[in-house]
Write an enzyme that holds these catalytic residues in place. Sequence first.
Site, PDB file in Angstrom:
ATOM      1  N   ASN A 183      40.542   0.646 -20.527  1.00 17.60           N
ATOM      2  CA  ASN A 183      40.595  -0.064 -19.243  1.00 17.60           C
ATOM      3  C   ASN A 183      39.561  -1.179 -19.311  1.00 17.60           C
ATOM      4  O   ASN A 183      38.367  -0.937 -19.171  1.00 17.60           O
ATOM      5  CB  ASN A 183      40.280   0.929 -18.109  1.00 17.60           C
ATOM      6  CG  ASN A 183      40.182   0.231 -16.763  1.00 17.60           C
ATOM      7  OD1 ASN A 183      40.545  -0.928 -16.624  1.00 17.60           O
ATOM      8  ND2 ASN A 183      39.681   0.950 -15.766  1.00 17.60           N
ATOM      9  N   LYS A 231      39.050  -3.577 -17.347  1.00 20.67           N
ATOM     10  CA  LYS A 231      38.561  -4.025 -16.030  1.00 20.67           C
ATOM     11  C   LYS A 231      38.508  -5.559 -16.007  1.00 20.67           C
ATOM     12  O   LYS A 231      39.326  -6.198 -16.652  1.00 20.67           O
ATOM     13  CB  LYS A 231      37.210  -3.374 -15.705  1.00 20.67           C
ATOM     14  CG  LYS A 231      37.270  -1.850 -15.871  1.00 20.67           C
ATOM     15  CD  LYS A 231      36.083  -1.146 -15.309  1.00 20.67           C
ATOM     16  CE  LYS A 231      36.234   0.350 -15.565  1.00 20.67           C
ATOM     17  NZ  LYS A 231      35.206   1.165 -14.932  1.00 20.67           N
ATOM     18  N   HIS A 233      42.590   3.731  -9.213  1.00 21.17           N
ATOM     19  CA  HIS A 233      41.265   3.811  -9.835  1.00 21.17           C
ATOM     20  C   HIS A 233      40.208   3.858  -8.725  1.00 21.17           C
ATOM     21  O   HIS A 233      40.384   3.247  -7.670  1.00 21.17           O
ATOM     22  CB  HIS A 233      41.049   2.591 -10.740  1.00 21.17           C
ATOM     23  CG  HIS A 233      39.822   2.713 -11.586  1.00 21.17           C
ATOM     24  ND1 HIS A 233      38.565   2.442 -11.095  1.00 21.17           N
ATOM     25  CD2 HIS A 233      39.649   3.120 -12.870  1.00 21.17           C
ATOM     26  CE1 HIS A 233      37.679   2.664 -12.057  1.00 21.17           C
ATOM     27  NE2 HIS A 233      38.315   3.072 -13.149  1.00 21.17           N
ATOM     28  N   GLU A 255      37.573   2.349  -8.359  1.00 19.30           N
ATOM     29  CA  GLU A 255      37.097   1.024  -7.937  1.00 19.30           C
ATOM     30  C   GLU A 255      38.077   0.391  -6.952  1.00 19.30           C
ATOM     31  O   GLU A 255      37.689  -0.378  -6.066  1.00 19.30           O
ATOM     32  CB  GLU A 255      36.867   0.135  -9.175  1.00 19.30           C
ATOM     33  CG  GLU A 255      35.609   0.582  -9.924  1.00 19.30           C
ATOM     34  CD  GLU A 255      35.627   0.341 -11.417  1.00 19.30           C
ATOM     35  OE1 GLU A 255      36.446  -0.449 -11.896  1.00 19.30           O
ATOM     36  OE2 GLU A 255      34.809   0.972 -12.119  1.00 19.30           O
ATOM     37  N   GLU A 313      38.689  11.243 -13.178  1.00 24.02           N
ATOM     38  CA  GLU A 313      37.538  10.362 -13.373  1.00 24.02           C
ATOM     39  C   GLU A 313      36.496  10.630 -12.286  1.00 24.02           C
ATOM     40  O   GLU A 313      36.590  10.070 -11.188  1.00 24.02           O
ATOM     41  CB  GLU A 313      37.969   8.888 -13.286  1.00 24.02           C
ATOM     42  CG  GLU A 313      38.937   8.473 -14.372  1.00 24.02           C
ATOM     43  CD  GLU A 313      38.780   7.009 -14.728  1.00 24.02           C
ATOM     44  OE1 GLU A 313      38.653   6.715 -15.914  1.00 24.02           O
ATOM     45  OE2 GLU A 313      38.755   6.161 -13.815  1.00 24.02           O
ATOM     46  N   GLY A 333      30.992   4.295 -15.713  1.00 23.06           N
ATOM     47  CA  GLY A 333      30.102   3.158 -16.003  1.00 23.06           C
ATOM     48  C   GLY A 333      28.626   3.486 -15.838  1.00 23.06           C
ATOM     49  O   GLY A 333      27.786   2.599 -15.841  1.00 23.06           O
ATOM     50  N   SER A 343      32.485   7.341 -18.704  1.00 25.87           N
ATOM     51  CA  SER A 343      31.492   7.243 -19.785  1.00 25.87           C
ATOM     52  C   SER A 343      31.867   8.031 -21.033  1.00 25.87           C
ATOM     53  O   SER A 343      31.009   8.568 -21.724  1.00 25.87           O
ATOM     54  CB  SER A 343      30.096   7.647 -19.289  1.00 25.87           C
ATOM     55  OG  SER A 343      29.683   6.794 -18.239  1.00 25.87           O
TER      56      SER A 343
HETATM   57  P1  PGA Z   1      33.703   3.936 -18.199  1.00 21.30           P
HETATM   58  O1  PGA Z   1      34.943   3.613 -17.231  1.00 21.30           O
HETATM   59  O2  PGA Z   1      34.265   4.494 -19.466  1.00 21.30           O
HETATM   60  O3  PGA Z   1      33.006   2.609 -18.394  1.00 21.30           O
HETATM   61  O4  PGA Z   1      32.848   4.929 -17.500  1.00 21.30           O
HETATM   62  C1  PGA Z   1      36.036   4.489 -17.153  1.00 21.30           C
HETATM   63  C2  PGA Z   1      37.001   3.979 -16.121  1.00 21.30           C
HETATM   64  O5  PGA Z   1      36.570   3.462 -15.093  1.00 21.30           O
HETATM   65  O6  PGA Z   1      38.226   4.072 -16.301  1.00 21.30           O
END
Ligand code: PGA
Length: 254
Positions: A9, A11, A95, A97, A166, A172, A210
Amino acid sequence: MKQKLIVGNWKMNGSLAAHQALVQGVLAGLQGLHVQAAVCAPAVYLASLQTLLQGQTALMGGAQDVSMHEVGAFTGEISAAMLREFAVRYVIVGHSERRQYHGEQDAQVALKAQRALSAGVTPIVCVGETLAERQAGRTEEVVKRQLAALIHTNGHCISEIVVAYEPVWAIGTGLTATPEEAQQVHHVLRQQLKAATAHADAISILYGGSMNAANALTLLQQADIDGGLIGGASLKVPDFLAIMAAASHCAQAS
Ligand code: PGA
């Protein structure tokens, strides 16, 4: 064991040139690995991604969001049928976000998944608790509520969906759920899917938050963790390939 699914992903990162280099690097390193792989690009790069991925099946194209509407006066939105025109195989839906910054609710997320399915795009539907929810002991309640909305709207089609667990506090942040913590939630989700469909074992439940080259193997070795949704580490070719190598190892070890 079925092959794991590893999805990047990206982003809102990078540039057109950076994405192209990333795809080329991943394609070169993927050879011989026993893994299903995809990258979810910003929408404006999907045409370029389609061209780069043409003529091979090792790496699939994906998008990061889709409209819950089919067509019409929805300025700025992109329909599932439009994604399909660019050979998009997967789309991330709900997601955290999107839920956090764009106010997406469970019902809306479930509708987006439905739109994607009806256009032939596989939705990767994200569920997960916030830190406050985990600390309040509400993790299972939250993920079950999020998944229930999806099952309610999509009925037997639920078996066509990919689910991603998640934990919001792990995205992140460098904090990762332990393999045991993640497995526990994945098991809860699997049981809920089993109550809805006879094909629950075939549904991929990905872990995201992460995941990196160092922790991927132990996470992917868990019984109900069928792959990963990778943010930060998917932006670095060696790291992303190391995660895919771990996934390939799991598929071969079984
Ligand atoms: P990350 O993001 O691996 O940077 O924690 C995962 C995601 O948001 O899909």
